[in-house]
Design a protein around this motif. Structure first.
Motif, PDB file in Angstrom:
ATOM      1  N   GLY A  81       3.606   5.752 -15.500  1.00  0.00           N
ATOM      2  CA  GLY A  81       2.327   5.613 -14.814  1.00  0.00           C
ATOM      3  C   GLY A  81       2.249   4.466 -13.841  1.00  0.00           C
ATOM      4  N   ASN A  82       3.360   3.784 -13.610  1.00  0.00           N
ATOM      5  CA  ASN A  82       3.401   2.666 -12.665  1.00  0.00           C
ATOM      6  C   ASN A  82       4.322   2.991 -11.490  1.00  0.00           C
ATOM      7  OD1 ASN A  82       1.751   0.954 -14.263  1.00  0.00           O
ATOM      8  ND2 ASN A  82       3.528   0.393 -15.514  1.00  0.00           N
ATOM      9  N   TYR A  83       4.091   2.312 -10.373  1.00  0.00           N
ATOM     10  CA  TYR A  83       4.983   2.395  -9.218  1.00  0.00           C
ATOM     11  C   TYR A  83       5.998   1.260  -9.312  1.00  0.00           C
ATOM     12  CZ  TYR A  83       1.239   5.342  -7.336  1.00  0.00           C
ATOM     13  OH  TYR A  83       0.287   6.317  -7.161  1.00  0.00           O
ATOM     14  N   ILE A 133      11.725   0.513   5.607  1.00  0.00           N
ATOM     15  CA  ILE A 133      10.859   0.479   4.438  1.00  0.00           C
ATOM     16  C   ILE A 133       9.924   1.692   4.503  1.00  0.00           C
ATOM     17  CG2 ILE A 133       9.145  -0.850   3.174  1.00  0.00           C
ATOM     18  CD1 ILE A 133      11.873  -2.185   3.293  1.00  0.00           C
ATOM     19  N   PRO A 134       9.886   2.530   3.468  1.00  0.00           N
ATOM     20  CA  PRO A 134       9.000   3.701   3.498  1.00  0.00           C
ATOM     21  C   PRO A 134       7.541   3.300   3.661  1.00  0.00           C
ATOM     22  CG  PRO A 134      10.591   3.872   1.692  1.00  0.00           C
ATOM     23  CD  PRO A 134      10.723   2.500   2.248  1.00  0.00           C
ATOM     24  N   ASP A 135       6.784   4.121   4.367  1.00  0.00           N
ATOM     25  CA  ASP A 135       5.362   3.841   4.577  1.00  0.00           C
ATOM     26  C   ASP A 135       4.610   3.742   3.251  1.00  0.00           C
ATOM     27  OD1 ASP A 135       5.755   3.832   7.293  1.00  0.00           O
ATOM     28  OD2 ASP A 135       5.127   5.923   7.581  1.00  0.00           O
ATOM     29  N   GLU A 136       5.045   4.529   2.256  1.00  0.00           N
ATOM     30  CA  GLU A 136       4.372   4.487   0.952  1.00  0.00           C
ATOM     31  C   GLU A 136       4.485   3.111   0.305  1.00  0.00           C
ATOM     32  OE1 GLU A 136       5.860   8.701   1.626  1.00  0.00           O
ATOM     33  OE2 GLU A 136       6.603   6.656   1.877  1.00  0.00           O
ATOM     34  N   VAL A 137       5.613   2.430   0.527  1.00  0.00           N
ATOM     35  CA  VAL A 137       5.817   1.098  -0.036  1.00  0.00           C
ATOM     36  C   VAL A 137       4.854   0.096   0.602  1.00  0.00           C
ATOM     37  CG1 VAL A 137       7.438  -0.845  -0.137  1.00  0.00           C
ATOM     38  CG2 VAL A 137       8.206   1.468  -0.724  1.00  0.00           C
ATOM     39  N   THR A 138       4.768   0.126   1.920  1.00  0.00           N
ATOM     40  CA  THR A 138       3.843  -0.767   2.621  1.00  0.00           C
ATOM     41  C   THR A 138       2.405  -0.502   2.188  1.00  0.00           C
ATOM     42  OG1 THR A 138       5.328  -0.875   4.528  1.00  0.00           O
ATOM     43  CG2 THR A 138       3.028  -1.499   4.887  1.00  0.00           C
ATOM     44  N   TYR A 139       2.048   0.755   2.037  1.00  0.00           N
ATOM     45  CA  TYR A 139       0.693   1.114   1.603  1.00  0.00           C
ATOM     46  C   TYR A 139       0.404   0.554   0.210  1.00  0.00           C
ATOM     47  CZ  TYR A 139      -3.109   4.063  -0.149  1.00  0.00           C
ATOM     48  OH  TYR A 139      -4.279   4.514  -0.724  1.00  0.00           O
TER      49      TYR A 139
END
Length: 218
Positions: A144-146, A25-31
């Motif tokens: 504009g959303n993740y 899981i990418p760190d950006e997802v966890t963040y």
């Protein structure tokens, strides 16, 4: 021949870590999930509403609305739902001492009460630790959303695919869609407000005078 074997071995040593990295899981997802949990869990408490809809192939089999309140470890929810041509209601919560759940039945209504020191997970609780339940996630940006898509669940029976949308402006939860064996369930945030009084989490069985109470406390 030996040169070919060495090249194959070198290729395998390169590919094995790469496969492992792709399954992480990418760190950006966890963040983003942790930021979303913070935004949806304000210390002053939050009130929110969500619509919920389930489709099997192209047929809508269930539609409903959730009204929920949360503060610290306390919560309360009300759910109205139409399944095919039948309407039903349920409610539940945790007041810090006991967990309760009200179910509207065809023949009788029932309230289940259980004393506990922590709230149990409800079927429609938002899951901000879903990154621990899947092996792979991809992150994209849209309007504009993740948008985070989880695949390869770690446990059997979990949805094959889960897509969560998080606001790029304030990190609020916007939508979650789960896909499994032809069934697609969508939960969408329609209202969010910060600040709820503590007494809203109190449970009063007199609000359900026709319900049979099942108390599992000793």
């Amino acid at each position: 021949m030996n040169n070919v074997r060495r090249r194959l071995l070198a290729l395998l040593l390169f590919l094995v870590p790469a496969v492992g990295l792709q399954a992480q899981i990418p760190d950006e997802v966890t963040y983003l999930l942790r930021k979303c949990a913070q935004a949806m869990g304000h210390p002053d408490g939050v009130e929110y509403e969500m619509t919920i809809k389930a489709k099997y192939t192209v047929v809508t089999v269930m539609k409903g609305q959730i009204n929920a309140f949360a503060k610290d470890n306390k919560n309360k929810f009300f759910l109205t739902m139409r399944i095919l041509d039948q309407h039903t209601k349920s409610a539940g919560g945790f007041d810090g001492v006991q967990q309760w759940k009200y179910l509207q039945g065809a023949e009788r209504d029932t309230i289940f009460i259980r004393q506990t020191d922590e709230k149990s997970k409800n079927d429609y609780d938002l899951n901000f630790h879903i990154d621990l339940e899947y092996r792979k996630a991809t992150l994209t940006e849209r309007f504009g959303n993740y948008v985070i898509t989880f695949t390869q669940p770690k446990t059997a029976g979990s949805p094959k695919k889960v897509t969560m949308t998080i606001s790029g402006k304030d990190y609020l939860f916007r939508e979650m869609e789960t896909s499994n064996e032809g069934t697609i369930m969508t939960m969408r945030l329609t209202h969010f407000r910060v600040g709820v009084p503590d007494d809203i989490f109190s449970f009063d069985p007199r609000q359900y005078p026709d319900a049979v109470i099942v108390n599992s406390n000793p």
